[in-house]
Scaffold this motif. Structure first.
Motif, short mmCIF file in Angstrom:
data_model
loop_
_atom_site.label_atom_id
_atom_site.label_comp_id
_atom_site.label_asym_id
_atom_site.label_seq_id
_atom_site.Cartn_x
_atom_site.Cartn_y
_atom_site.Cartn_z
N GLY A 246 -21.47 46.07 35.10
CA GLY A 246 -21.60 45.20 33.93
C GLY A 246 -20.27 45.00 33.25
O GLY A 246 -19.59 45.96 32.92
N ARG A 247 -19.88 43.74 33.05
CA ARG A 247 -18.58 43.49 32.43
C ARG A 247 -18.55 42.06 31.90
O ARG A 247 -19.44 41.27 32.16
CB ARG A 247 -17.43 43.68 33.43
CG ARG A 247 -17.47 42.68 34.57
CD ARG A 247 -16.31 42.89 35.49
NE ARG A 247 -16.37 44.19 36.09
CZ ARG A 247 -15.64 44.54 37.13
NH1 ARG A 247 -14.82 43.70 37.68
NH2 ARG A 247 -15.72 45.76 37.62
N TYR A 248 -17.52 41.75 31.15
CA TYR A 248 -17.32 40.38 30.69
C TYR A 248 -16.75 39.58 31.85
O TYR A 248 -15.57 39.70 32.19
CB TYR A 248 -16.34 40.34 29.53
CG TYR A 248 -16.86 40.87 28.25
CD1 TYR A 248 -17.52 40.03 27.35
CD2 TYR A 248 -16.73 42.20 27.92
CE1 TYR A 248 -18.01 40.51 26.16
CE2 TYR A 248 -17.22 42.69 26.73
CZ TYR A 248 -17.85 41.84 25.85
OH TYR A 248 -18.33 42.32 24.66
N ASN A 249 -17.56 38.73 32.47
CA ASN A 249 -17.06 37.96 33.59
C ASN A 249 -15.96 37.01 33.17
O ASN A 249 -15.03 36.76 33.92
CB ASN A 249 -18.22 37.16 34.23
CG ASN A 249 -19.22 38.09 34.92
OD1 ASN A 249 -18.83 39.13 35.43
ND2 ASN A 249 -20.49 37.70 34.94
N ASP A 252 -12.70 38.92 33.16
CA ASP A 252 -12.32 39.67 34.34
C ASP A 252 -11.10 39.04 35.00
O ASP A 252 -11.18 37.92 35.51
CB ASP A 252 -13.51 39.70 35.32
CG ASP A 252 -13.29 40.69 36.45
OD1 ASP A 252 -12.18 41.23 36.53
OD2 ASP A 252 -14.23 40.89 37.24
N SER A 337 -25.23 50.24 32.58
CA SER A 337 -24.23 49.42 33.26
C SER A 337 -24.66 49.02 34.66
O SER A 337 -24.04 48.16 35.28
CB SER A 337 -22.89 50.17 33.32
OG SER A 337 -23.04 51.39 34.03
N GLN A 341 -24.90 43.63 31.36
CA GLN A 341 -23.50 43.32 31.11
C GLN A 341 -23.01 44.09 29.88
O GLN A 341 -23.81 44.67 29.14
CB GLN A 341 -23.32 41.82 30.90
CG GLN A 341 -23.60 40.98 32.14
CD GLN A 341 -23.34 39.51 31.91
OE1 GLN A 341 -23.17 39.07 30.77
NE2 GLN A 341 -23.29 38.74 32.98
N ASP A 342 -21.71 44.04 29.67
CA ASP A 342 -21.12 44.77 28.54
C ASP A 342 -21.69 44.30 27.21
O ASP A 342 -21.94 45.11 26.31
CB ASP A 342 -19.59 44.58 28.53
CG ASP A 342 -18.92 45.43 29.60
OD1 ASP A 342 -19.62 46.25 30.22
OD2 ASP A 342 -17.70 45.28 29.79
N THR A 343 -21.89 42.99 27.07
CA THR A 343 -22.40 42.48 25.80
C THR A 343 -23.78 43.05 25.49
O THR A 343 -24.07 43.39 24.34
CB THR A 343 -22.49 40.94 25.85
OG1 THR A 343 -23.19 40.55 27.04
CG2 THR A 343 -21.12 40.32 25.84
N THR A 344 -24.62 43.17 26.50
CA THR A 344 -25.96 43.72 26.29
C THR A 344 -25.89 45.19 25.90
O THR A 344 -26.61 45.64 25.00
CB THR A 344 -26.81 43.56 27.56
OG1 THR A 344 -26.82 42.18 27.96
CG2 THR A 344 -28.24 44.01 27.32
N THR A 385 -17.20 50.44 24.65
CA THR A 385 -17.30 49.31 25.57
C THR A 385 -16.40 48.16 25.12
O THR A 385 -15.82 47.46 25.95
CB THR A 385 -18.76 48.83 25.65
OG1 THR A 385 -19.62 49.95 25.93
CG2 THR A 385 -18.92 47.80 26.75
#
Length: 452
Positions: A246-249, A252, A337, A341-344, A385
């Motif tokens: 999970g990340r901010y696409n 990235d 994760s 995603q990070d936002t969630t 995060t």
């Protein structure tokens, strides 16, 4: 340098190069800090004892009125103390971050650790020599001029980010927070017992403050003579690990690299979204930190007064319960994760804290306090995060400056919040003592808006 040299939770240890681990410094520093925080509260409470007000009062007052005076005196002390400790790092923290980027990474760690040690020594001297409690303001100023927690934690985050690939970075930083929480939990659990070691003597708290000084000394010596700065991993060497997908696409850097294979990207178009999202991360972190700082600052005063009226040991246990969120937040990152995603994950943490703070506003019994703390089990996820996401936006050579700017922003807003919350607490403690916690709950929900 392989990742096994840097991450104590993964793989073998080539050539046993474990001296790049920042965890021993974090652990010993946090044990010293948890002992110091408990000792400071109990020493200040003893200095503003109920007997002090009754001796200076021309007419006898009800015990409840004397306790209210004691609460206001302790609150006023912390207002000044937090102002001094929060504002003085503004004079030095950014400079230390700049020096750590330009010359040596350990500058922003060793100098603050020296300030920590001096402030612990000041509390020890206050207990030992029975100095006036106002001398602790000077200790707070000295600690702040050495960079304070703002410079120290930005240095820790910089070393934690160096040498870890972007796929592992969220896990790496949350593990450091986990070590911080475990150390704080252990220190808080024993703090009340250590403080009571010399009950009946004028030097009550001597054992506790001496242990705090010892731990702070160990942290400084380790950072000076043992700790080594890890080599940074290549920016494109992304190591996707289960639990960290999970990340901010949009943030990235590897997503940008993939797009460049198909066609040349437009640099202005790529720069603008990153700046906007970076700004939103800052805003979300600051609003959320306002809620957390307000709750943390008022909580020690809340537990000393009715309806809880805790003793020294219960205060230590209560502080220890706050550190369990480091463990549960770590487990939360590992689990969430895999599918979020990070936002969630950030929003889950904010809702967790907001719900616990709302319940805390209506606490009447000790068991209710611990239920409220249990609901806050993911409260650490948002800030950690957010730091991880920000590190993916910037170059490794800028970690020191960017992290210290974030930490200074949080510290400055925290100082304002601490003063405001203490004043609100003084005005409302006889009407609705949970007003500050209800306000924190509202701010936590508000912080979701920039992130979402």
């Amino acid at each position: 340098m392989g990742q096994g040299c840097i991450c104590p939770w993964s793989g073998p240890l080539p050539r046993l190069q474990v001296w790049t681990w920042i965890e021993p410094v974090v652990a010993s520093t946090q044990v010293a800090a948890s002992l110091y925080d408990a000792g400071l509260l109990l020493v200040v409470k003893a200095s503003f004892g109920v007997g002090t007000f009754s001796n200076h009062s021309s007419s006898p007052s009800p015990r409840g009125a004397l306790e209210d005076q004691q609460q206001r005196a302790i609150s006023n002390f912390y207002i000044i103390y937090n102002l001094v400790m929060g504002l003085t790092p503004l004079l030095s923290a950014y400079g230390l971050g700049w020096l750590s980027d330009r010359y040596h990474r350990k500058v922003s760690i060793c100098v603050p650790l020296l300030g920590f040690l001096l402030s612990r020594l000041a509390l020890l001297l206050k207990v030992l020599l029975d100095w006036p409690v106002e001398m602790l303001y000077a200790a707070a100023a000295l600690k702040g001029l050495c960079g304070g927690f703002s410079a120290f934690w930005s240095g820790v985050m910089a070393l934690g980010s160096l040498g870890s690939s972007e796929g592992r970075r969220s896990l790496r930083l949350i593990v450091i927070d986990l070590i911080l929480g475990l150390a704080g939990f252990c220190g808080s659990m024993v703090s009340g017992h250590l403080f009571k070691q010399m009950v009946g003597h004028s030097k009550q708290g001597l054992v506790l403050t001496a242990c705090s000084v010892g731990c702070a000394t160990c942290a400084l010596l380790y950072s000076l003579f043992v700790l080594k700065v890890p080599e940074s991993e290549p920016r494109k060497a992304v190591d996707i690990v289960p639990g960290t997908v999970g990340r901010y696409n949009t943030l990235d850097p590897d997503q940008t690299d993939k797009q460049s294979v198909v066609g040349p990207p437009s640099p202005p178009a790529m720069a603008k979204p990153r700046q906007i999202i970076l700004a939103l991360l800052f805003v979300g972190a600051i609003i959320y930190d306002l809620a957390v700082v307000g709750t943390v600052d008022v909580m020690p005063l809340f537990v000393l007064r009715e309806p809880l009226s805790w003793n020294q040991v219960q205060v230590g246990y209560g502080m220890a319960s706050g550190y369990t969120i480091f463990i549960t937040s770590f487990l939360g990152v590992l689990v969430f994760s895999r599918c979020f995603q990070d936002t969630t994950m950030i929003m889950i943490g904010m809702v967790s804290f907001a719900s616990g703070a709302l319940l805390l506003a209506f606490v009447k019994e000790t068991y209710m306090f611990y239920i409220a703390r249990a609901i806050m089990l993911f409260a650490l996820i948002p800030i950690t995060t957010i730091r991880s996401a920000m590190s993916k936006l910037i170059k490794g050579s800028s970690y020191g400056k960017v992290f210290v700017i974030l930490q200074l922003s949080l510290t400055l807003t925290g100082v304002v919040t601490s003063t405001l919350y203490n004043k609100i607490y003084q005005l409302t403690m006889e009407k609705f003592i949970g007003t500050c916690f209800a306000l924190s709950s509202f701010l936590s929900f508000l912080a979701i808006l920039p992130i979402g």
